[in-house]
Design an enzyme around this catalytic site. Sequence first.
Site, mmCIF file in Angstrom:
data_model
loop_
_atom_site.group_PDB
_atom_site.id
_atom_site.type_symbol
_atom_site.label_atom_id
_atom_site.label_comp_id
_atom_site.label_asym_id
_atom_site.label_seq_id
_atom_site.Cartn_x
_atom_site.Cartn_y
_atom_site.Cartn_z
ATOM 1 N N GLU A 197 0.900 -1.318 -0.213
ATOM 2 C CA GLU A 197 0.088 -0.075 0.106
ATOM 3 C C GLU A 197 0.771 1.278 0.125
ATOM 4 O OE1 GLU A 197 -3.781 1.892 2.660
ATOM 5 O OE2 GLU A 197 -2.020 0.679 3.538
ATOM 6 N N LYS B 73 -9.646 2.344 -2.565
ATOM 7 C CA LYS B 73 -9.751 1.904 -1.281
ATOM 8 C C LYS B 73 -11.092 2.162 -0.714
ATOM 9 C CE LYS B 73 -7.602 1.555 3.234
ATOM 10 N NZ LYS B 73 -6.387 2.338 4.037
ATOM 11 N N CYS C 136 -5.781 -2.733 1.958
ATOM 12 C CA CYS C 136 -5.406 -2.495 3.463
ATOM 13 C C CYS C 136 -6.924 -2.978 4.363
ATOM 14 C CB CYS C 136 -5.050 -1.214 3.924
ATOM 15 S SG CYS C 136 -4.062 -1.189 5.422
#
Length: 371
Positions: A119, A196, A233
């Site tokens: 990430e 994300k 994540c």
Amino acid sequence: MSASEFESVEASLSKYISPGDLDEVRRILYGKQTRKLDFPQSATDAAAERGFDLQGCVFEASSEQLRLPRIVRVGLIQNKIVLPTDAPVLDQIAALHKRVGEIVEVAAMCGVNIVCFQEAWTMPFAFCTRERQPWTEFAESAEDGFTTRFCQELAKKYNMVVVSPILERDEIHGGTLWNTAVVVSNSGKVLGKTRKNHIPRVGDFNESTYYMEGNTGHRVFQTQFGKIAVNICYGRHHPLNWFMYSMNGAEIIFNPSATVGELSEPMWPIEARNAAIANHCFTCAINRVGTVSHHEFGHFYGSSYVAAPDGSRSPGLSRIRDGLLIAELDLNLTRQIGDQWNFKMTGRYEMYGEELTKAVQNDFKPNIIKE
């Protein structure tokens, strides 16, 4: 021994458990044992010279009468930042490009088809600090920023799909920042991007001051080597997030992360592996290593690994060293395990959908039966 000195669970198991017991311990912890992947000596030598861990394993499927094996090699890269966080921004980015480029070269020596970085790989992890400068200067265009151009060159040079998670600056929408993964085809063309979906808000750990929740949904990218998705994540904590990538056809779901020991390490070996089992797909969990010195955030514990739909998983990379994990996957295993366990066939999605639709309404009443 401090957390930042502990090499790995696997190293301790090998050191303190007798060889006779070790296979059984690994079977219980990791499922069916994966075969070790052999590398060219040139790759092993290059990894040693460049100071990073190189590991590999093979996930096999049963032979079939009507389908040939569908073999793909994936590479997971974890690494520390290279320069101090007070170095000029462009110098920090260039140094990380050079470091990761060195590791990708070794991945190419080993026949990797798809590589994924951690990430926000082009910068220190800064998203939970109060100050925004100079950290927002690391943001760049997903379509034609210098990191995407760099990844396009890697993809063309090595005939490799590159998954590049960056901090994206969206100039079309007023310079909005997003936590984004850019997917570059092995042809060198930008196949697309995905953002994300879930932003952590855990005490003072709040990334929403930096970027927005993603608005790209659950995109799956059809590559020459299989259908892939990127669950960035914090999305790994949300089972429905994995599920929707799978429902859109993902055979491999990458989970590039930046997470520290005190916050999440006990969850780390469980979540991606459970997602592989529940969704009949391969999952690839990637986490950075090292400590970012500009704030007291903790130790990034690496431990990147790959999990398969049959519940098996690879050993993890080091907790403290840069590393490249290569896994050879037979994608036929996804359907084989689906046929065996039938989780999707037996899923009551129409029932869940109906009840979730009710649950998000303001007048929702839980279905509780009382005396």
